[in-house]
Design a protein around this motif. Structure first.
Motif, PDB file in Angstrom:
ATOM      1  N   MET A  36     -12.710  44.328  10.680  1.00 27.36           N
ATOM      2  CA  MET A  36     -13.371  45.060   9.610  1.00 27.36           C
ATOM      3  C   MET A  36     -12.313  45.881   8.873  1.00 27.36           C
ATOM      4  N   GLU A  37     -12.128  45.630   7.591  1.00 25.10           N
ATOM      5  CA  GLU A  37     -11.018  46.222   6.854  1.00 25.10           C
ATOM      6  C   GLU A  37     -11.036  47.746   6.834  1.00 25.10           C
ATOM      7  N   HIS A  38     -12.198  48.356   6.993  1.00 23.86           N
ATOM      8  CA  HIS A  38     -12.273  49.817   6.923  1.00 23.86           C
ATOM      9  C   HIS A  38     -11.938  50.487   8.253  1.00 23.86           C
ATOM     10  N   LEU A  39     -11.523  49.705   9.277  1.00 25.65           N
ATOM     11  CA  LEU A  39     -11.238  50.270  10.598  1.00 25.65           C
ATOM     12  C   LEU A  39      -9.801  50.010  11.050  1.00 25.65           C
ATOM     13  N   PRO A  40      -8.803  50.240  10.177  1.00 26.08           N
ATOM     14  CA  PRO A  40      -7.419  49.981  10.576  1.00 26.08           C
ATOM     15  C   PRO A  40      -6.924  51.004  11.593  1.00 26.08           C
ATOM     16  N   PRO A  41      -5.862  50.712  12.311  1.00 25.47           N
ATOM     17  CA  PRO A  41      -5.039  49.502  12.216  1.00 25.47           C
ATOM     18  C   PRO A  41      -5.574  48.329  13.047  1.00 25.47           C
ATOM     19  N   HIS A  42      -6.391  48.591  14.083  1.00 27.08           N
ATOM     20  CA  HIS A  42      -7.025  47.542  14.866  1.00 27.08           C
ATOM     21  C   HIS A  42      -8.437  47.988  15.213  1.00 27.08           C
ATOM     22  N   ASP A  43      -9.325  47.027  15.416  1.00 29.74           N
ATOM     23  CA  ASP A  43     -10.671  47.399  15.845  1.00 29.74           C
ATOM     24  C   ASP A  43     -11.168  46.592  17.044  1.00 29.74           C
ATOM     25  N   THR A  44     -10.367  45.614  17.515  1.00 32.37           N
ATOM     26  CA  THR A  44     -10.827  44.743  18.596  1.00 32.37           C
ATOM     27  C   THR A  44      -9.700  44.440  19.571  1.00 32.37           C
ATOM     28  N   ILE A  45     -10.033  44.500  20.847  1.00 31.50           N
ATOM     29  CA  ILE A  45      -9.110  44.119  21.921  1.00 31.50           C
ATOM     30  C   ILE A  45      -9.845  43.174  22.873  1.00 31.50           C
ATOM     31  N   ASN A  46      -9.186  42.107  23.251  1.00 25.08           N
ATOM     32  CA  ASN A  46      -9.642  41.251  24.347  1.00 25.08           C
ATOM     33  C   ASN A  46      -8.471  41.097  25.310  1.00 25.08           C
ATOM     34  N   ALA A  47      -8.718  41.442  26.575  1.00 27.59           N
ATOM     35  CA  ALA A  47      -7.616  41.440  27.538  1.00 27.59           C
ATOM     36  C   ALA A  47      -8.086  40.963  28.902  1.00 27.59           C
ATOM     37  N   THR A  48      -7.187  40.297  29.596  1.00 25.07           N
ATOM     38  CA  THR A  48      -7.379  40.030  31.021  1.00 25.07           C
ATOM     39  C   THR A  48      -6.476  40.999  31.774  1.00 25.07           C
ATOM     40  N   ALA A  49      -6.947  41.475  32.908  1.00 21.03           N
ATOM     41  CA  ALA A  49      -6.209  42.510  33.632  1.00 21.03           C
ATOM     42  C   ALA A  49      -6.234  42.230  35.135  1.00 21.03           C
ATOM     43  N   ARG A  50      -5.237  42.777  35.814  1.00 19.64           N
ATOM     44  CA  ARG A  50      -5.138  42.605  37.269  1.00 19.64           C
ATOM     45  C   ARG A  50      -4.890  43.943  37.928  1.00 19.64           C
ATOM     46  N   ILE A  71     -11.788  52.541  29.893  1.00 21.67           N
ATOM     47  CA  ILE A  71     -10.697  52.376  30.866  1.00 21.67           C
ATOM     48  C   ILE A  71     -10.772  53.470  31.928  1.00 21.67           C
ATOM     49  N   ALA A  72     -11.169  54.673  31.533  1.00 22.01           N
ATOM     50  CA  ALA A  72     -11.341  55.752  32.509  1.00 22.01           C
ATOM     51  C   ALA A  72     -12.456  55.416  33.493  1.00 22.01           C
ATOM     52  N   ALA A  73     -13.552  54.824  32.992  1.00 20.07           N
ATOM     53  CA  ALA A  73     -14.643  54.435  33.881  1.00 20.07           C
ATOM     54  C   ALA A  73     -14.178  53.386  34.889  1.00 20.07           C
ATOM     55  N   LEU A  74     -13.395  52.411  34.428  1.00 19.73           N
ATOM     56  CA  LEU A  74     -12.840  51.414  35.347  1.00 19.73           C
ATOM     57  C   LEU A  74     -11.903  52.072  36.355  1.00 19.73           C
ATOM     58  N   ARG A  75     -11.126  53.011  35.893  1.00 13.63           N
ATOM     59  CA  ARG A  75     -10.194  53.719  36.786  1.00 13.63           C
ATOM     60  C   ARG A  75     -10.946  54.427  37.908  1.00 13.63           C
ATOM     61  N   VAL A  76     -12.102  54.965  37.596  1.00 10.33           N
ATOM     62  CA  VAL A  76     -12.911  55.659  38.592  1.00 10.33           C
ATOM     63  C   VAL A  76     -13.535  54.683  39.582  1.00 10.33           C
ATOM     64  N   MET A  77     -14.049  53.560  39.086  1.00  8.83           N
ATOM     65  CA  MET A  77     -14.852  52.678  39.930  1.00  8.83           C
ATOM     66  C   MET A  77     -14.051  51.662  40.732  1.00  8.83           C
ATOM     67  N   LEU A  78     -12.984  51.126  40.151  1.00 11.37           N
ATOM     68  CA  LEU A  78     -12.225  50.098  40.854  1.00 11.37           C
ATOM     69  C   LEU A  78     -11.474  50.696  42.039  1.00 11.37           C
ATOM     70  N   PRO A  79     -11.493  50.031  43.186  1.00 13.65           N
ATOM     71  CA  PRO A  79     -10.814  50.575  44.368  1.00 13.65           C
ATOM     72  C   PRO A  79      -9.300  50.491  44.301  1.00 13.65           C
ATOM     73  N   SER A  80      -8.774  49.758  43.327  1.00 13.35           N
ATOM     74  CA  SER A  80      -7.333  49.590  43.181  1.00 13.35           C
ATOM     75  C   SER A  80      -6.976  49.715  41.704  1.00 13.35           C
ATOM     76  N   PRO A  81      -5.903  50.431  41.356  1.00 10.47           N
ATOM     77  CA  PRO A  81      -5.569  50.654  39.938  1.00 10.47           C
ATOM     78  C   PRO A  81      -5.136  49.388  39.221  1.00 10.47           C
ATOM     79  N   ILE A  82      -5.473  49.309  37.940  1.00 14.34           N
ATOM     80  CA  ILE A  82      -5.030  48.188  37.105  1.00 14.34           C
ATOM     81  C   ILE A  82      -3.532  48.336  36.847  1.00 14.34           C
ATOM     82  N   VAL A  83      -2.773  47.279  37.117  1.00 12.94           N
ATOM     83  CA  VAL A  83      -1.316  47.365  37.018  1.00 12.94           C
ATOM     84  C   VAL A  83      -0.716  46.446  35.960  1.00 12.94           C
TER      85      VAL A  83
END
Length: 401
Positions: free
Chosen positions: A252-266, A230-242
């Motif tokens: 994977m049970e050994h990686l709680p509480p979450h291990d995966t995110i899928n998101a759409t952003a604007r 997210i920091a890399a996107l913050r640096v490169m994108l000309p407009s901040p994600i809002v």
């Protein structure tokens, strides 16, 4: 004039494998490592020994730990020859130690993320802005992706209009974290609560309560590692994600509480994109063949940033960020007739650069890198994605509280 005296607070993998080499590269003209601190004497002594070797010191830096009240963190912070501290501690501990160091009059560079959650980060930033910044104290977040030369170079390509107006972006980071990974096996990651503390420290609960605030923090590896992307996107994108809408899961049970995110952003200017972050790949090939990297597309081309390895002139292998820019070629009538390619390679050295930037800020030359508010925005993205469950989240409102 002597260089600023530094203490490292925390003796884990990253302190040894990333920060010590960076300090060695900067050299004694930039800073002198005076002391190291860890909760146990054993880990502090091990880091001190590594520091002596890495920095070619005549003697190891002084050792401080929670097993001796005459050589604990308070005693270290009372040293007048230590003007700055590097905080490399578990996520849940960082804010309390940052406060402690600032209250002792020390400049602070603390590892990302800025805090375990947005509310805590917002509160800490407010305290710094009102109580410690007016006193001339510097507090920066060690977010090495923000200052990496590769991401900065990509940002320059985009800012100079080489791919036209940015229209969309895609970030994909797929990681396989097995149980025998050195990163997974760190105790505060595997069991981030009171039960993870070893017997030596358990006997000192009353005397050193700050070590017992460890609770399971949101996101696990997603917070710890995901903020980099997210920091890399913050640096490169000309407009901040809002805003974003996303889903989070544990695969994977050994990686709680979450291990995966899928998101759409604007972004604020209407640019939209997809962010895929996972540390839960079931097998290594899911990571190696995923096509990890960040692409940003514009009206006249696109840019692709990924990490690879090269062999330098000395015959040593090193990590680099590869920035590939593809640009449309048009004839005099405006007809598309092909595309050009430009490749830039930048050595990965963000930890070194962030340390140099920090000490320059102490000396009165602030380049703006490492600001806590930017790091808070990175945490806000992760927190929002963890809790969205498909509903839109206003990131500006989340950061502002």
């Amino acid at each position: 004039m002597s260089s600023p005296g530094l203490a490292i607070l925390g003796a884990g993998i990253f302190a040894k494998e990333a920060h010590l080499p960076a300090i060695a590269t900067l050299g004694p003209a930039v800073t002198e490592l005076k002391a190291v601190y860890s909760r146990s004497e054993k880990s502090a002594a091990a880091l001190a020994s590594d520091a002596q070797a890495a920095l070619k010191l005549d003697a190891p830096p002084a050792i401080y730990h929670d097993g001796d009240q005459n050589a604990n963190l308070d005693v270290l912070l009372a040293r007048t020859d230590v003007i700055a501290v590097l905080v490399v501690l578990p996520i849940t501990l960082q804010p309390s130690i940052v406060r402690k160091a600032l209250a002792a009059g020390k400049h602070v560079l603390s590892e990302k993320p800025v805090a375990p959650d947005v509310a805590g980060g917002r509160k800490l930033i407010k305290e710094y802005e009102s109580e410690y910044k007016p006193k001339g104290l510097i507090w920066r977040i060690a977010e090495n992706y923000e200052i990496e030369a590769g991401y900065q170079a990509a940002a320059t390509v985009i800012r100079d209009g080489k791919i036209g107006k940015v229209t969309s972006f895609n970030a994909r980071v797929v990681n396989h974290v097995p149980k025998d990974s050195k990163w997974y096996k760190t105790p505060w990651r595997t069991v981030p609560d009171v039960s993870s503390i070893d017997s030596e420290i358990n006997s000192q609960t009353a005397a050193y309560p700050h070590w017992f605030s460890c609770v399971q923090y949101q996101g696990g590896f997603l917070l710890d590692g995901g903020v980099h992307t997210i920091a890399a996107l913050r640096v490169m994108l000309p407009s901040p994600i809002v805003s974003l809408s996303g889903y989070a899961s544990l695969n994977m049970e050994h990686l709680p509480p979450h291990d995966t995110i899928n998101a759409t952003a604007r972004s604020f200017n209407g640019t939209h994109g997809i962010v895929e972050l996972t540390f839960g790949a079931p097998v290594p090939s899911r990571s190696t063949l995923a096509g990890n990297g960040i692409s940003i597309t514009g009206t006249d081309g696109w840019i692709w940033v990924d990490q690879t390895k090269i062999t330098n002139p000395n015959g040593n292998e090193e990590n680099v960020l590869r920035i590939t820019t593809k640009k449309v070629v048009r004839d005099k009538d405006g007809k598309d007739i092909g595309e050009t390619e430009e490749v830039i390679l930048e050595r990965v050295r963000g930890v070194e650069l962030e340390l140099r930037s920090f000490f320059q800020a102490i000396g009165g030359k602030d380049d703006g890198f490492g600001g806590p508010l930017g790091a808070l925005q990175d945490v806000a993205f992760i927190e929002a994605a963890l809790n969205s469950n498909g509903s839109p989240v206003d990131l500006v409102a989340l950061v502002d509280g």
